[in-house]
Scaffold this motif. Sequence first.
Motif, PDB file in Angstrom:
ATOM      1  N   GLU A  13     -11.793 -26.584  29.332  1.00  0.00           N
ATOM      2  CA  GLU A  13     -11.562 -26.164  30.721  1.00  0.00           C
ATOM      3  C   GLU A  13     -10.208 -25.473  30.850  1.00  0.00           C
ATOM      4  O   GLU A  13     -10.083 -24.430  31.503  1.00  0.00           O
ATOM      5  CB  GLU A  13     -11.618 -27.369  31.664  1.00  0.00           C
ATOM      6  N   VAL A  17      -9.426 -21.628  32.139  1.00  0.00           N
ATOM      7  CA  VAL A  17      -8.518 -21.330  33.253  1.00  0.00           C
ATOM      8  C   VAL A  17      -7.377 -20.450  32.765  1.00  0.00           C
ATOM      9  O   VAL A  17      -7.015 -19.463  33.421  1.00  0.00           O
ATOM     10  CB  VAL A  17      -7.983 -22.624  33.901  1.00  0.00           C
ATOM     11  N   ARG A  18      -6.818 -20.789  31.625  1.00  0.00           N
ATOM     12  CA  ARG A  18      -5.720 -19.990  31.058  1.00  0.00           C
ATOM     13  C   ARG A  18      -6.163 -18.540  30.869  1.00  0.00           C
ATOM     14  O   ARG A  18      -5.435 -17.605  31.202  1.00  0.00           O
ATOM     15  CB  ARG A  18      -5.285 -20.617  29.723  1.00  0.00           C
ATOM     16  N   SER A  20      -8.568 -16.999  32.468  1.00  0.00           N
ATOM     17  CA  SER A  20      -8.832 -16.371  33.765  1.00  0.00           C
ATOM     18  C   SER A  20      -7.545 -15.959  34.472  1.00  0.00           C
ATOM     19  O   SER A  20      -7.546 -14.995  35.231  1.00  0.00           O
ATOM     20  CB  SER A  20      -9.667 -17.293  34.661  1.00  0.00           C
ATOM     21  N   VAL A  21      -6.462 -16.664  34.220  1.00  0.00           N
ATOM     22  CA  VAL A  21      -5.185 -16.360  34.867  1.00  0.00           C
ATOM     23  C   VAL A  21      -4.374 -15.355  34.054  1.00  0.00           C
ATOM     24  O   VAL A  21      -3.905 -14.342  34.578  1.00  0.00           O
ATOM     25  CB  VAL A  21      -4.366 -17.646  35.118  1.00  0.00           C
ATOM     26  N   TRP A  50      -2.976 -26.039  32.094  1.00  0.00           N
ATOM     27  CA  TRP A  50      -4.159 -25.275  32.498  1.00  0.00           C
ATOM     28  C   TRP A  50      -5.362 -26.161  32.782  1.00  0.00           C
ATOM     29  O   TRP A  50      -6.081 -25.934  33.748  1.00  0.00           O
ATOM     30  CB  TRP A  50      -4.489 -24.220  31.445  1.00  0.00           C
ATOM     31  N   TRP A  54      -3.633 -26.528  36.769  1.00  0.00           N
ATOM     32  CA  TRP A  54      -4.235 -25.298  37.296  1.00  0.00           C
ATOM     33  C   TRP A  54      -5.714 -25.485  37.614  1.00  0.00           C
ATOM     34  O   TRP A  54      -6.266 -24.756  38.433  1.00  0.00           O
ATOM     35  CB  TRP A  54      -4.047 -24.132  36.331  1.00  0.00           C
ATOM     36  N   ALA A  55      -6.378 -26.430  36.990  1.00  0.00           N
ATOM     37  CA  ALA A  55      -7.817 -26.635  37.203  1.00  0.00           C
ATOM     38  C   ALA A  55      -8.114 -27.566  38.380  1.00  0.00           C
ATOM     39  O   ALA A  55      -9.275 -27.730  38.741  1.00  0.00           O
ATOM     40  CB  ALA A  55      -8.450 -27.192  35.930  1.00  0.00           C
ATOM     41  N   LYS A  61      -6.006 -20.156  43.017  1.00  0.00           N
ATOM     42  CA  LYS A  61      -5.154 -19.584  41.962  1.00  0.00           C
ATOM     43  C   LYS A  61      -4.006 -18.795  42.579  1.00  0.00           C
ATOM     44  O   LYS A  61      -2.895 -18.785  42.048  1.00  0.00           O
ATOM     45  CB  LYS A  61      -5.973 -18.714  41.017  1.00  0.00           C
ATOM     46  N   THR A  91      -4.874 -13.508  39.791  1.00  0.00           N
ATOM     47  CA  THR A  91      -4.857 -14.671  40.692  1.00  0.00           C
ATOM     48  C   THR A  91      -5.015 -14.313  42.157  1.00  0.00           C
ATOM     49  O   THR A  91      -5.261 -15.192  42.980  1.00  0.00           O
ATOM     50  CB  THR A  91      -3.551 -15.477  40.541  1.00  0.00           C
TER      51      THR A  91
END
Length: 136
Positions: A13, A17-18, A20-21, A50, A54-55, A61, A91
């Motif tokens: 996960e 996320v990492r 996607s950012v 992340w 962040w999740a 974001k 983001t």
Amino acid sequence: MHQPAQDSARYREGLAVRRSVLGDAHVDRASKASTEFDQPFQQLITEAAWGTVWARPGWSKRERSMVTLALLAALGHGEEVAMHVRATANTGATREDICEAFLHVAIYAGVPAANRAIKIAKEVFAEMDAQGDNAK
């Protein structure tokens, strides 16, 4: 050295996320540059920063990006400020959002910290504009 648990759900996960950012290119470069020495650190930030922070639900974001930029600027972490300014393309944080975050830094953490962060952001914006990759 310790072999990472890259098959854990939190790691997977966090990696998603990492990516996607920060974008695939950044994460791929970091992964390729990783050595046995810093692999535990890469696992830590992927899972903790992340995959945990962040999740989390509740903040977008965009909101996390603004808070992260303010904290990094306040602490004087210029390279990380630059990286997270670039990440705003992913983001949803706008240049106006970044400006507002740095105004808070000026009041709550000091004008020199905000001044440095603004200088870094302007340099990154110029690079992004030249590459046609700009968050407005």
